[in-house]
Design a protein around this motif. Structure first.
Motif, PDB file in Angstrom:
ATOM      1  N   TYR A  76       1.749   8.548   0.440  1.00  0.00           N
ATOM      2  CA  TYR A  76       2.853   9.297   1.027  1.00  0.00           C
ATOM      3  C   TYR A  76       2.670  10.784   0.739  1.00  0.00           C
ATOM      4  N   GLY A  81       3.383  -3.246   1.809  1.00  0.00           N
ATOM      5  CA  GLY A  81       4.204  -2.128   2.230  1.00  0.00           C
ATOM      6  C   GLY A  81       5.601  -2.548   2.608  1.00  0.00           C
ATOM      7  N   PHE A  82       5.913  -2.474   3.909  1.00  0.00           N
ATOM      8  CA  PHE A  82       7.305  -2.601   4.333  1.00  0.00           C
ATOM      9  C   PHE A  82       7.892  -3.978   4.101  1.00  0.00           C
ATOM     10  N   HIS A 127      10.041   6.567   4.334  1.00  0.00           N
ATOM     11  CA  HIS A 127       9.366   5.287   4.496  1.00  0.00           C
ATOM     12  C   HIS A 127      10.232   4.201   3.865  1.00  0.00           C
ATOM     13  N   ASN A 164       7.402   5.375  10.902  1.00  0.00           N
ATOM     14  CA  ASN A 164       6.845   6.049   9.727  1.00  0.00           C
ATOM     15  C   ASN A 164       5.874   5.201   8.922  1.00  0.00           C
ATOM     16  N   ASP A 165       6.066   3.870   8.871  1.00  0.00           N
ATOM     17  CA  ASP A 165       5.129   3.104   8.034  1.00  0.00           C
ATOM     18  C   ASP A 165       4.757   1.712   8.531  1.00  0.00           C
ATOM     19  N   ASP A 197      13.808   1.215  11.615  1.00  0.00           N
ATOM     20  CA  ASP A 197      12.528   1.653  11.062  1.00  0.00           C
ATOM     21  C   ASP A 197      11.382   1.349  12.013  1.00  0.00           C
ATOM     22  N   ASN A 206       0.782   1.865   9.882  1.00  0.00           N
ATOM     23  CA  ASN A 206      -0.232   2.520   9.043  1.00  0.00           C
ATOM     24  C   ASN A 206      -1.266   1.508   8.551  1.00  0.00           C
ATOM     25  N   THR A 227      -1.403   9.413   6.656  1.00  0.00           N
ATOM     26  CA  THR A 227      -0.090   8.811   6.891  1.00  0.00           C
ATOM     27  C   THR A 227      -0.022   8.050   8.209  1.00  0.00           C
ATOM     28  N   GLU A 228      -1.139   7.920   8.903  1.00  0.00           N
ATOM     29  CA  GLU A 228      -1.133   7.227  10.194  1.00  0.00           C
ATOM     30  C   GLU A 228      -2.068   6.029  10.228  1.00  0.00           C
ATOM     31  N   THR A 288      -1.315  -4.774   5.200  1.00  0.00           N
ATOM     32  CA  THR A 288      -0.521  -3.545   5.166  1.00  0.00           C
ATOM     33  C   THR A 288       0.962  -3.874   5.069  1.00  0.00           C
ATOM     34  N   PRO A 291       0.760   2.291   0.027  1.00  0.00           N
ATOM     35  CA  PRO A 291       1.644   3.147   0.828  1.00  0.00           C
ATOM     36  C   PRO A 291       2.355   4.224   0.025  1.00  0.00           C
TER      37      PRO A 291
END
Length: 408
Positions: free
Chosen positions: A201, A278-279, A160, A187-188, A184, A191, A256-257, A274, A197
């Motif tokens: 994991y 997160g990202f 992630h 994977n994240d 990327d 979600n 994880t989804e 999110t 996050p």
């Protein structure tokens, strides 16, 4: 001279010993057949793609090789990258060094033992990083004469975006990158509804630590068997079986989804939150590291077969797209398709450079198979991704401010 009554216990003990040895050899032989010919495995750790990592959860095993998956050849360097040769340290003066980071699509994994057609992991000459390196060298040979452009594949399956930050902190800064390119998404990015996050994991040592703390018996047996599994096929098979029991009955379950019920609420707001925790936060940390260490970065959204117009896909890829739709959990595809159009604005608001290459198929490539499964690519798919990345990366190099210094 011994009496007959005295020799019988000795003969009996000898026969028992022979029987035990024969039985042990038979079990070892049967275990060898199972390990080598059923599981495509071997003694030791060379058949394990990943090693446990105390910092990142897991990392590439330099010794990894399997007959079906890699033709029995190593595909990881001693430094833990997806390449054949070592990366020079310190970085030579004439080198412009780019790292490709991401999960299993950047890594270029294949497909084995699933509902998808069997496909070995791509060779190091079939990855996005390889094609991008070739393209950049050809494109910039006049603008950057005498400069050796490297694209180093630092992708790791199941990573992630928070693990990219940890990877740089732990290791990559030592290699003095000029640019980091991220491939990327799967994977994240989708979600939606996951509040934390990192805590959610659920792969590799994150699960192992929980099992260790809770003293799970199957995990304890698996850990015990790992040492003798280096020397005996019986113990190797027992290790694999107890690992399976641990995965099935003891490993903690993580979401994880994302949460499909977010589709029934304020989806845009939940997606934005999110992304924020997160990202996007992870890429802003990368940006701060880039300011400190002197590198630029770019984020690319990886392709997904469910994003493709099926009219542009060949027969094999259409079948893969249908398999993917059938196997996705309820709401997963809708979440992905509702989230994707929102990404450009979210990334722009955060000031993170972003390019969507979620679709790569077009009528000109209908004769090609582009996907291995739901998001992983064939060599032809990898080449198309590199081609789509090329103009963005070339422009980023020109605007980064470190190319002129390197080329002088």
């Amino acid at each position: 001279m011994s009496k007959p009554g005295q020799t019988r216990p000795i003969v009996k003990a000898l026969m028992i010993l022979i029987y035990v040895v024969f039985l042990a050899l038979l079990i070892e032989l049967l275990s060898y057949v199972a390990v080598v010919h059923v599981f495509d495995n071997a003694l030791g750790g060379r058949a394990e793609r990943h090693l446990y990592s105390s910092i990142r959860g897991h990392e590439l095993n330099p010794d990894y090789r399997r007959e079906f998956d890699t033709g029995g050849e190593r595909i990881h360097s001693d430094q833990g990258f997806r390449r054949d040769t070592a990366v020079l340290l310190p970085k030579p003066q004439d080198t412009y060094r780019i790292f490709l980071m991401g999960g299993s699509t950047a890594y270029a994994i294949g497909s084995q033992g699933s509902v998808y057609p069997e496909h070995p992991t791509l060779t190091n000459q079939e990855t996005v990083s390889h094609f991008l390196e070739q393209d950049l060298r050809a494109e910039l040979q006049d603008e950057m004469p005498g400069v050796n452009i490297e694209v180093i594949n630092a992708g790791v399956a199941a990573y992630h975006s928070f693990q990219h930050v940890l990877y740089f902190y732990e290791t990559l800064y030592e290699y003095e990158p000029d640019m980091i390119v991220f491939l990327d998404g799967h994977n994240d990015f989708y979600n939606v509804g996951i509040k934390n996050p990192i805590q959610s994991y659920g792969y590799s040592s994150a699960r192992m630590v929980d099992a260790l703390n809770e003293r799970k018996p199957f995990f304890a047996t698996y850990a015990f068997l790992r040492a003798p599994a280096d020397y005996s096929y019986t113990f190797k098979l027992a290790s694999k079986l107890t690992q399976g029991l641990y995965d099935r009955y003891e490993a903690p379950s993580y979401n994880t989804e994302g949460d499909a019920t977010a589709l029934e609420r304020d989806f845009s707001a939940e997606l934005a939150e999110t992304a924020r925790v997160g990202f996007l936060r992870n890429y802003k940390l990368i940006e701060t590291l880039g300011d400190y260490h002197g590198f630029c970065y770019q984020v690319f959204l990886q392709p997904e077969v469910v994003f493709e117009d099926t009219a542009n896909l060949g027969a094999v890829d259409r079948e893969i797209a249908q398999i993917t739709r059938d196997r996705y959990s309820p709401g997963r595809e809708e979440i992905m398709k509702r989230a994707r159009p929102a990404f450009p604005a979210l990334f722009e608001q955060a000031g993170v450079p972003f390019t969507d290459i979620g679709e790569i198929a077009d009528p000109a490539h209908q004769d090609k198979v582009l996907y291995v499964d739901y998001t992983h690519l064939t060599p032809e798919g990898s080449k198309l991704v590199a081609d789509r990345m090329l103009p963005v990366v070339v422009e980023a190099i020109a605007g980064c401010g470190n190319a002129v210094e390197v080329s002088q």
